[in-house]
Scaffold this motif. Structure first.
Motif, PDB file in Angstrom:
ATOM      1  N   TRP A  18      50.374  45.813  32.021  1.00  0.00           N
ATOM      2  CA  TRP A  18      50.774  45.138  30.794  1.00  0.00           C
ATOM      3  C   TRP A  18      52.288  44.916  30.747  1.00  0.00           C
ATOM      4  O   TRP A  18      52.750  43.927  30.165  1.00  0.00           O
ATOM      5  CB  TRP A  18      50.297  45.913  29.574  1.00  0.00           C
ATOM      6  N   THR A  50      47.102  37.337  34.440  1.00  0.00           N
ATOM      7  CA  THR A  50      47.057  37.740  33.035  1.00  0.00           C
ATOM      8  C   THR A  50      45.629  37.867  32.544  1.00  0.00           C
ATOM      9  O   THR A  50      45.274  38.842  31.855  1.00  0.00           O
ATOM     10  CB  THR A  50      47.830  36.729  32.166  1.00  0.00           C
ATOM     11  N   SER A 104      41.249  45.510  31.002  1.00  0.00           N
ATOM     12  CA  SER A 104      41.394  46.257  29.749  1.00  0.00           C
ATOM     13  C   SER A 104      40.074  46.315  28.986  1.00  0.00           C
ATOM     14  O   SER A 104      39.724  47.359  28.413  1.00  0.00           O
ATOM     15  CB  SER A 104      42.479  45.608  28.882  1.00  0.00           C
TER      16      SER A 104
END
Length: 229
Positions: free
Chosen positions: A56, A84, A91
């Motif tokens: 991140w 990205t 996640s």
């Protein structure tokens, strides 16, 4: 550890339908789930959280580069887009395993790529063109109403394995239900998937992956709206 039998088959996300949002979250609930494994998933998921911390941090830098690329060319460089979107995918898998849903006991893979046989998926359609004007305001001004909602959904407090906010609280209820009954309440699962879907849609918009404004709509369940049952 439990034996995993999928309760329903949910394929990896495909192209967005006519009514679909470009960022798509799908999942299936594994059954049976361990009654007690959820108590230590904060520890088991720790290696992922360490890796995601650095990923991140990299996304922050990538987003700055993408901002100027979109501003001057109207396009998000594909390698940066894939990176990205991969971090968001990773996640989501960790959240699904741990305290964003507790929907599986299968340990998440360490990869940015989609894993077809894993029960949680996230994808976003690559845009051939993005607005040069919107990039100036969408990630802070236009997304502000959603940020206020997300503050309620995900909160800010973290105590060991518990994350504050509505998602963390509902996941705790799911864990307690598993401990005492061995069953995951289906209505609670569908609600948690809807809340996480909202979060990931806003995240995709905020990191400039799409110009499509996130809907103020709670699409519950493991399938995206408009997909075949």
């Amino acid at each position: 550890m439990s034996t995993h039998v999928t309760s329903s088959a949910v394929p990896p996300p495909g192209p967005a339908g006519p009514q679909g949002y470009p960022a798509r979250l799908t999942a299936r609930l594994d059954a049976p789930l361990s009654r007690w494994l959820w108590l230590v998933k904060w520890l088991l998921a720790l290696p992922h959280h360490v890796v995601l911390f650095f990923l991140w941090a990299a996304v922050a830098g990538v987003s700055v580069v993408a901002f100027f690329a979109i501003l001057f060319t109207g396009g998000y460089p594909r390698p940066l887009f894939d990176f990205t979107s991969g971090v968001l995918r990773w996640s989501w898998r960790v959240a699904y395993y741990a305290y964003g849903a507790l929907g599986t006991d299968r340990y998440p893979p360490f990869t940015l790529a989609d894993v077809p046989d894993y029960p949680a998926h996230w994808d976003v359609t690559y845009p051939e063109h993005l607005s040069r004007g919107l990039v100036l305001v969408k990630w802070w001004l236009l997304a502000l109403p959603h940020y206020l909602i997300l503050g309620f959904l995900v909160g800010g407090a973290r105590l060991a394995w518990f994350s504050g906010g509505l998602i963390g609280l509902l996941t705790l209820f799911a864990g307690v239900a598993l401990a005492f009954t061995g069953l995951y309440p289906r209505g609670l699962y569908d609600l948690l998937l809807g809340l996480n879907r909202w979060v990931l849609r806003v995240a995709a918009y905020a990191v400039l992956l799409t110009d499509a404004y996130p809907p103020f709509r709670l699409d519950q369940g493991g399938r995206e709206p408009g997909t075949a049952a």
